[in-house]
Design a protein around this motif. Structure first.
Motif, mmCIF file in Angstrom:
data_model
loop_
_atom_site.group_PDB
_atom_site.id
_atom_site.type_symbol
_atom_site.label_atom_id
_atom_site.label_comp_id
_atom_site.label_asym_id
_atom_site.label_seq_id
_atom_site.Cartn_x
_atom_site.Cartn_y
_atom_site.Cartn_z
ATOM 1 N N GLU A 37 11.848 41.436 32.471
ATOM 2 C CA GLU A 37 13.017 40.545 32.449
ATOM 3 C C GLU A 37 13.373 40.114 33.864
ATOM 4 O O GLU A 37 13.416 40.930 34.787
ATOM 5 N N ARG A 38 13.648 38.821 34.013
ATOM 6 C CA ARG A 38 13.989 38.293 35.328
ATOM 7 C C ARG A 38 15.427 38.628 35.681
ATOM 8 O O ARG A 38 16.331 38.498 34.845
ATOM 9 N N THR A 40 17.967 37.454 38.413
ATOM 10 C CA THR A 40 18.353 36.615 39.546
ATOM 11 C C THR A 40 19.573 37.216 40.238
ATOM 12 O O THR A 40 20.373 37.928 39.620
ATOM 13 N N LEU A 71 8.833 39.236 43.224
ATOM 14 C CA LEU A 71 7.646 38.396 43.239
ATOM 15 C C LEU A 71 7.900 37.114 44.024
ATOM 16 O O LEU A 71 8.989 36.544 43.948
ATOM 17 N N ARG A 73 8.394 33.445 44.916
ATOM 18 C CA ARG A 73 8.810 32.239 44.189
ATOM 19 C C ARG A 73 9.391 32.516 42.806
ATOM 20 O O ARG A 73 9.828 31.603 42.132
ATOM 21 N N ARG A 74 9.394 33.766 42.382
ATOM 22 C CA ARG A 74 9.997 34.065 41.084
ATOM 23 C C ARG A 74 11.219 34.963 41.232
ATOM 24 O O ARG A 74 12.108 34.975 40.387
ATOM 25 N N GLY A 75 11.263 35.738 42.273
ATOM 26 C CA GLY A 75 12.385 36.651 42.475
ATOM 27 C C GLY A 75 12.130 38.000 41.820
ATOM 28 O O GLY A 75 10.983 38.409 41.615
ATOM 29 N N VAL A 77 12.048 40.952 39.006
ATOM 30 C CA VAL A 77 11.890 41.225 37.579
ATOM 31 C C VAL A 77 11.899 42.739 37.401
ATOM 32 O O VAL A 77 11.544 43.497 38.312
#
Length: 226
Positions: A37-38, A40, A71, A73-75, A77
């Motif tokens: 799950e991301r 932010t 990660l 560019r994704r941030g 998780v």
């Protein structure tokens, strides 16, 4: 969930980063944030009712602890415990818990056994209620109590951070694993009460073999699939 997380932060007297870290860690362990799950910074800041700075700092520590992966560019998780991570964890648990069980059988008082059986009762009741977060918490509490009953302070002192991960891995597979685990716990406590160190060590090893197999199966199934 966000209100509960904010309430927990407001009641503590710790640096804000440490409060956010503790709340984030608990939310991951309890299954509120699932593997993959991301997370932010904006979302976590809203969930915890804080600014982004303590969230950013907490995420760095959570990454070092293995609960989060950051990660490019994704941030951030939520991490997914790998088979390798699980194998390493159980390699340590086998050494710790079999020794602790043997020593506990040799040293447990009647009061110690009563306390262990009270945890068994709580675990059974939580399993029947399907309160899986509580079951996972009680699982770690029981094992940590056995480490204490062993009378060897080194066993307890080196185990605290390990059992956060034990609780997390257990929680991820608790829906399938919990009834079997608590039946095995009864056998373990029975063996400790008997005073037979060999029997207690065997019970601990049998329990860990079953727990390891279940954790590996859950990891291979992708956690959310079962």
């Amino acid at each position: 969930m966000a209100e509960d997380l904010r309430d927990k932060l407001g009641a503590q007297h710790l640096p804000l980063r440490d409060q956010v870290l503790a709340a984030l860690r608990t939310a991951i362990i309890d299954g509120n944030y699932l593997p993959g799950e991301r997370l932010t910074e904006d979302r976590l800041a809203e969930d915890f009712g804080v600014s982004r700075n303590p969230v950013r700092e907490a995420l760095r520590v959570a990454e070092a602890e293995g609960f989060v992966v950051i990660l490019p560019r994704r941030g951030a998780v939520v991490a997914s415990p790998s088979s390798g991570t699980i194998a390493d964890m159980f390699a340590v648990r086998v050494r710790l818990e079999t020794l602790a069980a043997r020593l506990a059988a040799e040293r447990a008082t009647a009061a110690d056994v009563v306390a262990l059986r009270a945890l068994l009762d709580e675990g059974r009741e939580a399993t029947q209620r399907q309160d899986l977060a509580r079951v996972a918490e009680l699982n770690s509490t029981l094992h940590l109590r056995i480490l204490q009953v062993s009378g060897n302070p080194w066993l307890s002192s080196i185990a605290k951070s390990l059992y956060l991960h034990v609780q997390w891995v257990f929680r991820l597979g608790a829906a399938e694993r919990a009834p079997h685990s608590w039946a095995e716990h009864i056998q373990l406590v029975d063996a400790i009460e008997s005073g037979d160190g060999d029997r207690a060590e065997r019970a601990a090893l049998d329990h860990l073999d079953a727990a390891s197999a279940a954790a590996h199966e859950n990891a291979e199934g992708g956690y959310g699939a079962r």
